[in-house]
Design an enzyme around this catalytic site. Structure first.
Site, PDB file in Angstrom:
ATOM      1  N   ARG A 118     -21.757  -6.223  13.550  1.00 37.66           N
ATOM      2  CA  ARG A 118     -22.664  -5.716  14.578  1.00 37.66           C
ATOM      3  C   ARG A 118     -24.094  -5.699  14.077  1.00 37.66           C
ATOM      4  NH1 ARG A 118     -24.925  -6.097  18.201  1.00 37.66           N
ATOM      5  NH2 ARG A 118     -25.301  -4.734  19.983  1.00 37.66           N
ATOM      6  N   CYS A 132     -27.158  -7.839  15.811  1.00 40.23           N
ATOM      7  CA  CYS A 132     -28.447  -7.288  16.218  1.00 40.23           C
ATOM      8  C   CYS A 132     -29.585  -8.087  15.583  1.00 40.23           C
ATOM      9  CB  CYS A 132     -28.558  -5.818  15.808  1.00 40.23           C
ATOM     10  SG  CYS A 132     -27.883  -4.682  17.037  1.00 40.23           S
ATOM     11  N   CYS A 151      -8.459  -1.852  -4.394  1.00 42.48           N
ATOM     12  CA  CYS A 151      -7.058  -1.466  -4.530  1.00 42.48           C
ATOM     13  C   CYS A 151      -6.164  -2.697  -4.611  1.00 42.48           C
ATOM     14  CB  CYS A 151      -6.601  -0.617  -3.332  1.00 42.48           C
ATOM     15  SG  CYS A 151      -6.757   1.145  -3.603  1.00 42.48           S
ATOM     16  N   CYS A 171     -34.675  -1.529  13.838  1.00 45.29           N
ATOM     17  CA  CYS A 171     -33.590  -0.791  14.493  1.00 45.29           C
ATOM     18  C   CYS A 171     -34.177   0.423  15.216  1.00 45.29           C
ATOM     19  CB  CYS A 171     -32.568  -0.291  13.470  1.00 45.29           C
ATOM     20  SG  CYS A 171     -32.057  -1.461  12.210  1.00 45.29           S
ATOM     21  N   CYS A 173       0.857  -1.197   0.000  1.00 46.45           N
ATOM     22  CA  CYS A 173       0.000   0.000   0.000  1.00 46.45           C
ATOM     23  C   CYS A 173       0.887   1.240   0.000  1.00 46.45           C
ATOM     24  CB  CYS A 173      -0.899   0.049   1.235  1.00 46.45           C
ATOM     25  SG  CYS A 173      -1.710  -1.495   1.655  1.00 46.45           S
ATOM     26  N   HIS A 205     -33.179   1.951  18.915  1.00 47.44           N
ATOM     27  CA  HIS A 205     -32.195   3.028  18.803  1.00 47.44           C
ATOM     28  C   HIS A 205     -32.798   4.370  18.423  1.00 47.44           C
ATOM     29  CE1 HIS A 205     -28.991   0.216  19.440  1.00 47.44           C
ATOM     30  NE2 HIS A 205     -29.463  -0.582  18.514  1.00 47.44           N
ATOM     31  N   CYS A 244       2.279   3.204  -3.252  1.00 44.40           N
ATOM     32  CA  CYS A 244       1.535   4.305  -3.889  1.00 44.40           C
ATOM     33  C   CYS A 244       1.144   5.380  -2.880  1.00 44.40           C
ATOM     34  CB  CYS A 244       0.259   3.784  -4.548  1.00 44.40           C
ATOM     35  SG  CYS A 244       0.570   2.631  -5.878  1.00 44.40           S
ATOM     36  N   HIS A 245       0.728   4.956  -1.687  1.00 43.53           N
ATOM     37  CA  HIS A 245       0.137   5.887  -0.728  1.00 43.53           C
ATOM     38  C   HIS A 245       1.100   6.408   0.324  1.00 43.53           C
ATOM     39  CE1 HIS A 245      -3.899   5.276  -2.290  1.00 43.53           C
ATOM     40  NE2 HIS A 245      -3.715   3.969  -2.233  1.00 43.53           N
TER      41      HIS A 245
END
Lengths: 151, 289, 109
Positions: free
Chosen positions: B246, B250, B141, B205, B103, B209, B106-107
Site C-alpha cells: 500500500r 501511494c 523463525c 503522506c 510452526c 492523510h 513450537c508454538h
C-alpha cells in the site's frame, strides 16, 4: 462539446473531464446494443414485463472491481410455477454478461447474491424467465467512482 | 535517504489548481458514525489520539468506506480475505524445512500462542539491532528454527500467514512500544519520510492523510492513513496485500520512485504509522476499497 | 493471494424439514477476464470459473453460468429448501477444464 447523461454523472462525481472525454460515446452505445441483443435472445418470444424482481445494487460503488448485486424474484417456487433463470447484465461493460442464475423448485426461494465488475457508471439489468416462459425485467443505475490519486 | 522534490514546475502549475479544486469544491465529510461488529463481537473503530499526536482523534480506515465495503468486513465468510487465512492456518500446521518442524511444533495453537503478537508489531530485535515486522519475524523463525526457505514479502504464503496471525490479535489495541532499543529513532525517521514531499505530484503522506483527512479527493474519501488492518483485502487489488504494498502504491500514485517492500525506509514508515495509530483496534484482515 | 483455488462453503449444520436455508460459497480465483493487457500490449487470455452447481442427493438445486463480468474470488449466495438430511455437493468448473469441489452435510429433523 456535448456530453451525454452518463458523462454528466461521471463529471458530477468528481471524475476529471479528460477521463470522461476519453470514453468514446460509440463504445457506450455499442455496449447498449450488445446488452439488448442478450436480453432479446434470453426472452425468446416473450416481451419483458415490469414487476416481480427486486434488484439490489449500491447507488455508488466505491470500486468497480467488486460491486455487490442481489436479485430476488416473487414466486411460489412450486413444481408447476417457479423461476427458471435470472440473467444479470451490465450495459456499459465491454461484454455485458455478468451471470445467469438457474433455479429449481428445490431452491425454495428465487434469490441470489454475488459480486460483479463494473467498468464505469452504468445500468445493471436483471431479466427473469419463469417456468411458463413469461419474462420480467428491471434495471438500476450504479455510479462507479475512481479513486483519488488514480489509485 | 535521499529527499526527492519535483522539479517539473510546469506540471505542478498545471496540477495545483485541479487538485485544489478537487479537494475544496467537494463536500468536507469526516468519518461516518457506523459501528463495526464482526460475528457478533463489537470492535472499536476509533480511539483517543496518543499524546503528542497531531491528530485530534484516531479513526480507522473502515469509518471512511462506503457501507457496502464496510459490510464485507463484518462477516468472516463474506470477507474475501479469509481464503488466505485458511491458507495461513494450513501452513501453520505444515512441516517445512530441514529440521522437520511446523510452526505448530513450537508454538502449538496459534489461537493461544499468537494472541497479542501482531498488536505490538513492529517490535525491537536485540539480536538484529533493528525492528522486526511480522514478515521479517516469520522469516527469521523459518530460517533459524525450521531450516526452511524464507517467503517473499508479497507471496501467497506470507500473506496467508500474516493474515492468519494478525487475526489472532483482532480487536486488541495496537500497542507499538517505542521505548525498546532504537525504536524511537526509527519512528523519527519514519515521521520524516511521512512529512517529506515526493514525486512529480510533490506530495507527502501528511498532505493528504494529515491535513486533509475526511475530505474527498475526487470520489475517494480520504482516511487518516492508519495501518491497523493490514494485511487487508483491497477491492482495487481483488486480493490481499501487505502494508508495504500500500505504501508503494501511494508512492506510485504521486509519481514517485517508490521504496521497496522491506526496505529501511518502509520499515521506518511502518514503525511511525503503526505507533501513530496506537489505541486503534487491530482489524486484520480488513477490507478496504 | 493464495495460488490454489480454495473453495469455502457455509451451510447451516441443522434445519427443520421444509426450511429454506441460505448457502454461501466463495472460491479464490483470479477470474482473468480476457480484457486486460500485459506490458507489451498483448491481451492476457481469459481464464475464469465459468460454471457453478449446487446439488443435494444428486439433484441440482441451483446453478450459475458465470461470465467474465463476475468479480475475482467469485462469491455466490443462494437458497435451498431442505426436506431430509444429506450432503450438498458444490462444483466449480474452470475454463481450462479443472473442476473444484466441496461438500457439506446437513442434519434435517
Amino acid at each position: 462539446m456535448s456530453f451525454n447523461r452518463r458523462q454528466f454523472i461521471a463529471i458530477g462525481t468528481g471524475v476529471s473531464a479528460s477521463a470522461v472525454l476519453g470514453l468514446a460515446p460509440s463504445t457506450a452505445s455499442a455496449a447498449g446494443e450488445l446488452a439488448q441483443a442478450a436480453i432479446d435472445a434470453f426472452s425468446g418470444d416473450a416481451t419483458p414485463a415490469e414487476g416481480k424482481i427486486t434488484l439490489t445494487v449500491p447507488e455508488i460503488a466505491e470500486n468497480g472491481n467488486t460491486v455487490p448485486v442481489e436479485i430476488s424474484v416473487e414466486s411460489a417456487m412450486s413444481e408447476d410455477d417457479y423461476v427458471a433463470e435470472v440473467m444479470i447484465l451490465a450495459d456499459g461493460n465491454p461484454a455485458p454478461g455478468l451471470a445467469t442464475f438457474k433455479f429449481t423448485p428445490m431452491s425454495g426461494r428465487a434469490n441470489a447474491s454475488t459480486r460483479v465488475r463494473l467498468a464505469q457508471t452504468q445500468d445493471v439489468y436483471a431479466v427473469a424467465k419463469m417456468s411458463d416462459g413469461s419474462v420480467y425485467m428491471t434495471s438500476k443505475s450504479v455510479k462507479v467512482t475512481i479513486g483519488g490519486c488514480g489509485g | 535517504m535521499q529527499i526527492k522534490k519535483a522539479s517539473q514546475l510546469a506540471i505542478r502549475a498545471l496540477l495545483a489548481p485541479s487538485i485544489a479544486l478537487a479537494v475544496s469544491s467537494a463536500a468536507i465529510a469526516g468519518p461516518d458514525e457506523n459501528e463495526l461488529s464482526i460475528e457478533g463481537t463489537a470492535i472499536a473503530t476509533d480511539a483517543e489520539a496518543p499524546e503528542g499526536s497531531n491528530l485530534q482523534h484516531l479513526y480507522s480506515g473502515w469509518r471512511y468506506r462506503s457501507s457496502e465495503t464496510q459490510a464485507l468486513q463484518m462477516d468472516d465468510f463474506e470477507n474475501p480475505a479469509f481464503t488466505a487465512v485458511d491458507t495461513g492456518e494450513e501452513l501453520w500446521n505444515t512441516v517445512d524445512g530441514s529440521k522437520g518442524k511446523s510452526c505448530a511444533s513450537c508454538h502449538n495453537d496459534a489461537a493461544e500462542s499468537m494472541v497479542g503478537v501482531r498488536a505490538k508489531m513492529p517490535r525491537w530485535s536485540n539480536t538484529l539491532d533493528r525492528p522486526h515486522t511480522m514478515e521479517t519475524q516469520i522469516n527469521a523463525c523459518r530460517e533459524e528454527q525450521m531450516g526452511a526457505e524464507v517467503w517473499k514479502w508479497e507471496s501467497g504464503d506470507m500473506l496467508g500467514m500474516t493474515a492468519y496471525l494478525g487475526l489472532q490479535s483482532r480487536g486488541m489495541p495496537v500497542a507499538v512500544d517505542l521505548s525498546e532499543g532504537d525504536m524511537q529513532s526509527w519512528a523519527e525517521q519514519g515521521e520524516e519520510i511521512y512529512n517529506t514531499r515526493y514525486g512529480q505530484l510533490d506530495l507527502a503522506c501528511a498532505n493528504c492523510h494529515g491535513s486533509n483527512n475526511g475530505k474527498m479527493i475526487r470520489a475517494d474519501h480520504l482516511s487518516q492513513g492508519q495501518v491497523n488492518g493490514f494485511p487487508l483485502y483491497r477491492l482495487k487489488w481483488s486480493g490481499l496485500g501487505s502494508m508495504h504494498r500500500r505504501f508503494k502504491g501511494c508512492m506510485d500514485n504521486i509519481r514517485a520512485e517508490p521504496f521497496k517492500r522491506g526496505s529501511d525506509e518502509f520499515i521506518a514508515l511502518e514503525v511511525y504509522t503503526a505507533n501513530r495509530g496506537n489505541g486503534l483496534s487491530v482489524e486484520t484482515p480488513a477490507v478496504r476499497q | 493471494m493464495a495460488s490454489a483455488n480454495k473453495p469455502r462453503v457455509k451451510v447451516p449444520k441443522k434445519a427443520a424439514a421444509g426450511d429454506i436455508i441460505t448457502i454461501k460459497t466463495l472460491i479464490s480465483h483470479k477470474m482473468e477476464s480476457g480484457q486486460r493487457k500485459d506490458k507489451d500490449g498483448a491481451a492476457i487470455p481469459r481464464k475464469i470459473i465459468n460454471h457453478f452447481k449446487a446439488e443435494f442427493a444428486g439433484q441440482t438445486v441451483f446453478e450459475t453460468v458465470i461470465e467474465p463480468g463476475m468479480s475475482a474470488n467469485p462469491f455466490l449466495s443462494f437458497s435451498a429448501k431442505v426436506q431430509e438430511s444429506g450432503d450438498f455437493q458444490f462444483t466449480w468448473t474452470d475454463d481450462d477444464g479443472s473442476v473444484y469441489e466441496a461438500s457439506k452435510s446437513i442434519t434435517v429433523s
